[in-house]
Design a protein around this motif. Structure first.
Motif, PDB file in Angstrom:
ATOM      1  N   PRO A   1      -3.929   3.960  -0.955  1.00 54.04           N
ATOM      2  CA  PRO A   1      -4.270   2.857  -0.041  1.00 54.04           C
ATOM      3  C   PRO A   1      -5.617   2.217  -0.337  1.00 54.04           C
ATOM      4  O   PRO A   1      -5.792   1.009  -0.147  1.00 54.04           O
ATOM      5  CB  PRO A   1      -4.269   3.553   1.336  1.00 54.04           C
ATOM      6  CG  PRO A   1      -3.364   4.725   1.167  1.00 54.04           C
ATOM      7  CD  PRO A   1      -3.582   5.192  -0.237  1.00 54.04           C
ATOM      8  N   TRP A   2      -6.590   2.997  -0.823  1.00 57.46           N
ATOM      9  CA  TRP A   2      -7.905   2.428  -1.119  1.00 57.46           C
ATOM     10  C   TRP A   2      -7.872   1.534  -2.356  1.00 57.46           C
ATOM     11  O   TRP A   2      -8.706   0.644  -2.502  1.00 57.46           O
ATOM     12  CB  TRP A   2      -8.923   3.556  -1.312  1.00 57.46           C
ATOM     13  CG  TRP A   2      -9.330   4.192  -0.027  1.00 57.46           C
ATOM     14  CD1 TRP A   2      -8.924   5.390   0.479  1.00 57.46           C
ATOM     15  CD2 TRP A   2     -10.213   3.645   0.956  1.00 57.46           C
ATOM     16  NE1 TRP A   2      -9.488   5.634   1.700  1.00 57.46           N
ATOM     17  CE2 TRP A   2     -10.295   4.580   2.016  1.00 57.46           C
ATOM     18  CE3 TRP A   2     -10.945   2.458   1.047  1.00 57.46           C
ATOM     19  CZ2 TRP A   2     -11.071   4.349   3.154  1.00 57.46           C
ATOM     20  CZ3 TRP A   2     -11.726   2.240   2.175  1.00 57.46           C
ATOM     21  CH2 TRP A   2     -11.789   3.178   3.201  1.00 57.46           C
ATOM     22  N   ILE A   3      -6.929   1.762  -3.242  1.00 57.99           N
ATOM     23  CA  ILE A   3      -6.805   0.914  -4.431  1.00 57.99           C
ATOM     24  C   ILE A   3      -6.103  -0.398  -4.089  1.00 57.99           C
ATOM     25  O   ILE A   3      -6.509  -1.473  -4.540  1.00 57.99           O
ATOM     26  CB  ILE A   3      -6.037   1.656  -5.546  1.00 57.99           C
ATOM     27  CG1 ILE A   3      -6.866   2.829  -6.066  1.00 57.99           C
ATOM     28  CG2 ILE A   3      -5.685   0.719  -6.697  1.00 57.99           C
ATOM     29  CD1 ILE A   3      -6.154   3.670  -7.116  1.00 57.99           C
TER      30      ILE A   3
ATOM     31  N   THR B   1      -0.929   0.279  13.515  1.00 62.84           N
ATOM     32  CA  THR B   1      -2.157   1.060  13.659  1.00 62.84           C
ATOM     33  C   THR B   1      -2.493   1.273  15.132  1.00 62.84           C
ATOM     34  O   THR B   1      -2.867   2.379  15.549  1.00 62.84           O
ATOM     35  CB  THR B   1      -3.318   0.357  12.948  1.00 62.84           C
ATOM     36  OG1 THR B   1      -3.000   0.184  11.556  1.00 62.84           O
ATOM     37  CG2 THR B   1      -4.604   1.156  13.065  1.00 62.84           C
TER      38      THR B   1
ATOM     39  N   LYS C   1      -4.212   9.707  -0.698  1.00 60.17           N
ATOM     40  CA  LYS C   1      -5.604   9.391  -0.344  1.00 60.17           C
ATOM     41  C   LYS C   1      -6.141   8.210  -1.150  1.00 60.17           C
ATOM     42  O   LYS C   1      -6.751   7.290  -0.600  1.00 60.17           O
ATOM     43  CB  LYS C   1      -6.496  10.618  -0.564  1.00 60.17           C
ATOM     44  CG  LYS C   1      -6.201  11.764   0.398  1.00 60.17           C
ATOM     45  CD  LYS C   1      -7.180  12.913   0.203  1.00 60.17           C
ATOM     46  CE  LYS C   1      -6.909  14.034   1.211  1.00 60.17           C
ATOM     47  NZ  LYS C   1      -7.851  15.176   1.036  1.00 60.17           N
ATOM     48  N   LEU C   2      -5.920   8.227  -2.458  1.00 59.29           N
ATOM     49  CA  LEU C   2      -6.478   7.194  -3.320  1.00 59.29           C
ATOM     50  C   LEU C   2      -5.674   5.903  -3.282  1.00 59.29           C
ATOM     51  O   LEU C   2      -6.248   4.807  -3.362  1.00 59.29           O
ATOM     52  CB  LEU C   2      -6.545   7.722  -4.760  1.00 59.29           C
ATOM     53  CG  LEU C   2      -7.222   6.815  -5.804  1.00 59.29           C
ATOM     54  CD1 LEU C   2      -8.677   6.566  -5.416  1.00 59.29           C
ATOM     55  CD2 LEU C   2      -7.127   7.447  -7.186  1.00 59.29           C
TER      56      LEU C   2
ATOM     57  N   TYR D   1       0.824  -1.211   0.000  1.00 56.96           N
ATOM     58  CA  TYR D   1       0.000   0.000   0.000  1.00 56.96           C
ATOM     59  C   TYR D   1       0.858   1.261   0.000  1.00 56.96           C
ATOM     60  O   TYR D   1       0.404   2.318  -0.459  1.00 56.96           O
ATOM     61  CB  TYR D   1      -0.979  -0.004   1.185  1.00 56.96           C
ATOM     62  CG  TYR D   1      -0.352   0.032   2.554  1.00 56.96           C
ATOM     63  CD1 TYR D   1       0.003   1.239   3.153  1.00 56.96           C
ATOM     64  CD2 TYR D   1      -0.131  -1.140   3.272  1.00 56.96           C
ATOM     65  CE1 TYR D   1       0.568   1.280   4.410  1.00 56.96           C
ATOM     66  CE2 TYR D   1       0.438  -1.117   4.531  1.00 56.96           C
ATOM     67  CZ  TYR D   1       0.790   0.089   5.094  1.00 56.96           C
ATOM     68  OH  TYR D   1       1.359   0.114   6.350  1.00 56.96           O
TER      69      TYR D   1
ATOM     70  N   LEU E   1      -4.850  -1.594  -0.687  1.00 54.01           N
ATOM     71  CA  LEU E   1      -5.007  -2.286   0.591  1.00 54.01           C
ATOM     72  C   LEU E   1      -6.168  -3.279   0.622  1.00 54.01           C
ATOM     73  O   LEU E   1      -6.005  -4.399   1.137  1.00 54.01           O
ATOM     74  CB  LEU E   1      -5.149  -1.263   1.718  1.00 54.01           C
ATOM     75  CG  LEU E   1      -4.965  -1.792   3.136  1.00 54.01           C
ATOM     76  CD1 LEU E   1      -3.617  -2.468   3.287  1.00 54.01           C
ATOM     77  CD2 LEU E   1      -5.098  -0.656   4.149  1.00 54.01           C
ATOM     78  N   PRO E   2      -7.360  -2.963   0.100  1.00 51.93           N
ATOM     79  CA  PRO E   2      -8.435  -3.968   0.135  1.00 51.93           C
ATOM     80  C   PRO E   2      -8.080  -5.261  -0.585  1.00 51.93           C
ATOM     81  O   PRO E   2      -8.350  -6.362  -0.084  1.00 51.93           O
ATOM     82  CB  PRO E   2      -9.607  -3.244  -0.554  1.00 51.93           C
ATOM     83  CG  PRO E   2      -9.324  -1.796  -0.357  1.00 51.93           C
ATOM     84  CD  PRO E   2      -7.836  -1.670  -0.430  1.00 51.93           C
ATOM     85  N   GLN E   3      -7.466  -5.153  -1.780  1.00 48.36           N
ATOM     86  CA  GLN E   3      -7.080  -6.352  -2.510  1.00 48.36           C
ATOM     87  C   GLN E   3      -6.038  -7.158  -1.749  1.00 48.36           C
ATOM     88  O   GLN E   3      -6.098  -8.387  -1.686  1.00 48.36           O
ATOM     89  CB  GLN E   3      -6.525  -5.989  -3.895  1.00 48.36           C
ATOM     90  CG  GLN E   3      -7.574  -5.558  -4.888  1.00 48.36           C
ATOM     91  CD  GLN E   3      -7.872  -4.079  -4.792  1.00 48.36           C
ATOM     92  OE1 GLN E   3      -7.396  -3.401  -3.900  1.00 48.36           O
ATOM     93  NE2 GLN E   3      -8.673  -3.565  -5.708  1.00 48.36           N
TER      94      GLN E   3
ATOM     95  N   ARG F   1       0.403   4.208  -2.551  1.00 51.25           N
ATOM     96  CA  ARG F   1       0.270   5.612  -2.144  1.00 51.25           C
ATOM     97  C   ARG F   1       1.184   6.500  -2.979  1.00 51.25           C
ATOM     98  O   ARG F   1       0.803   7.610  -3.370  1.00 51.25           O
ATOM     99  CB  ARG F   1       0.599   5.745  -0.659  1.00 51.25           C
ATOM    100  CG  ARG F   1       0.409   7.157  -0.120  1.00 51.25           C
ATOM    101  CD  ARG F   1       0.869   7.295   1.313  1.00 51.25           C
ATOM    102  NE  ARG F   1       0.014   6.557   2.229  1.00 51.25           N
ATOM    103  CZ  ARG F   1       0.430   5.576   3.022  1.00 51.25           C
ATOM    104  NH1 ARG F   1       1.698   5.199   2.989  1.00 51.25           N
ATOM    105  NH2 ARG F   1      -0.400   4.970   3.836  1.00 51.25           N
TER     106      ARG F   1
END
Length: 472
Positions: free
Chosen positions: A142-144, A364, A139-140, A129, A146-148, A133
């Motif tokens: 990690p969302w692209i 985290t 912003k975009l 991730y 990390l979920p995968q 980044r």
């Protein structure tokens, strides 16, 4: 007049004397100041130890061969035993093409990720991730990515819980025919109990022994599978025709077969984390050692996958079982040993996929919740994660079907085309150059496999829903 002059002269003398006294006093004061010890410097406010722990948590002591068996452990899973079954739906021509193409595409994307690990001078992207980044923005990105990545890592760990429990059950039932039979859920719990202890090992380097044993086991049970098929020879009236089924059902089964092959190349989800353990200098960058290890891993991958897929299909044809070891049946001691090897392998695989998740959860907790790093943090976070995967594995032993559906969003992107998109974004190769064409070909093929795997997995969930048993 003379009196006035005397008065002035006397005042001058007094002023000179006062000046001399002041000068002496100032010099004495200076000497006293210089001879006295300097005042203690103000204490520096210590930097946030939690932040330092988050930033400097990486341990970079691994050798190149560490990356070989970590990658083998991550990639060569028990799914290799279902490759002949995938070949039965694809046939010799398309099946061979998909196998070879997948091997070549994922080797190329792994090379890209290894090169991108230090694509910015002085910066190491130790997490997938983090690279996302950098490529897509803070912003975009990690969302692209990390979920995968989490779908692959957490999903594989849950499946390994189920696989380990099933194989442990098969091994002991074959080794002790007179023993009392236990429910599959109990065996999954026994297998999960092992990980409550192994998960406390701090980092990738500390699980190297477990990972090495797992890599050896994967090579061993793969060899048993294809050697057993070769020694058994072709079954009577072997047929290589496509399996008979309705048109729609056959298409869905082909999609599922593509998914089974693509799931065999899931190691990219942890490749940057593995490379992060290798030291790097300007003279010896980590990408050199990591690529050397990756080539060794892909060589082992080839001698595991291709013989099992081709020889298993050659021996049984369209009637091959979804687990080629089950189709062999005899000699029973050898099949029992192979099941035990699968258990040892998935023990190591669980840890390899879990380590990046542990790292992310612990950082985290430290960064957001200000939890102090240490044994207590490790015990709480890792035990909770193991308990979660164990609960899902016991409750939903059909999680493989769910993984076929959700894995279409995780496995294919992380291994087939997301590295190519990142490469195009960062390196910006010239349009219609060889690099540009190869990357776009990987993207289109990966997108097709992703959609096909998702559709096939969804159909399997609907078709098999009537046979689901909770806590079986």
């Amino acid at each position: 007049m003379e009196e006035i002059n005397e008065y002035v002269e006397s005042n001058k003398i007094k002023q000179i004397q006062k000046f001399k006294v002041c000068t002496v006093l100032i010099s004495l004061d200076a000497k006293m100041v210089s001879s006295s010890p300097p005042p203690p410097a103000p204490k520096e406010v210590p930097s946030d130890e939690n932040e330092k722990w988050v930033e400097d948590g990486a341990v970079r002591e691994a050798k190149w061969w560490y990356s070989t068996f970590h990658t083998v452990t991550a990639m060569v899973g028990a799914g290799v035993l279902s490759l002949p079954y995938a070949m039965a739906y694809l046939g010799w021509g398309p099946g061979t093409m998909v196998m070879v193409l997948s091997w070549c595409i994922t080797l190329n994307t792994m090379w890209q990720m290894i090169q991108l690990h230090e694509c910015v001078p002085g910066v190491r992207f130790d997490r997938y991730y983090e690279l996302g980044r950098h490529a897509f923005g803070p912003k975009l990105g990690p969302w692209i990515v990390l979920p995968q990545q989490l779908i692959v890592q957490v999903g594989c760990d849950i499946v390994y819980m189920v696989t380990g429990g099933k194989c442990l059950k098969k091994f002991l039932e074959m080794a002790c025919t007179n023993c009392t039979r236990l429910k599959q859920s109990y065996w999954i719990c026994i297998f999960g109990g092992i990980h409550f202890f192994l998960s406390q090992l701090p980092n990738f380097n500390s699980v190297s022994g477990v990972s090495l044993a797992a890599a050896i086991m994967s090579l061993s049970y793969s060899t048993i599978a294809w050697a057993g098929c070769l020694s058994k020879g072709q079954v009577e009236n072997v047929s290589y025709a496509y399996k008979e089924s309705s048109g729609a059902d056959y298409i869905f089964r082909v999609f599922n077969a593509l998914g089974q092959i693509s799931f065999a190349y899931a190691g990219h989800a942890v490749v940057l984390e593995i490379q992060a353990t290798i030291p790097s200098t300007p003279e010896k960058p980590s990408k050199v050692a990591m690529w050397k290890g990756a080539l060794g891993a892909y060589f082992i991958n080839a001698i595991c996958y291709f013989p099992v897929a081709f020889i298993g299909y050659w021996a049984f044809g369209q009637d091959v079982a979804d687990n080629v070891l089950v189709a062999l049946k005899k000699p029973s001691w050898l099949i029992a040993s192979a099941n035990l090897m699968v258990v040892i392998h998935v023990i190591g695989s669980f840890q390899v996929y879990a380590m990046p998740v542990f790292d992310m959860l612990e950082k985290t907790m430290v960064k957001r919740l200000k939890f102090p790093p240490g044994i207590a943090l490790r015990l709480i976070v890792r035990s909770t994660y193991v308990a979660f995967t164990l609960f899902v594995g016991v409750t939903f032993p059909f999680f493989g079907d769910l993984l076929g559906f959700f894995g279409g969003f995780g496995f294919a992107p992380t291994s087939y085309f997301l590295p190519s998109i990142i490469w195009l974004k960062i390196k910006k190769p010239r349009r219609f150059s060889i690099s540009w064409l190869i990357n776009w070909a990987c993207i289109f093929i990966g997108l097709f496999i992703m959609l096909a795997s998702t559709i096939g997995g969804l159909r399997n969930i609907i078709a098999d829903s009537s046979t689901y048993e909770f806590y079986s």
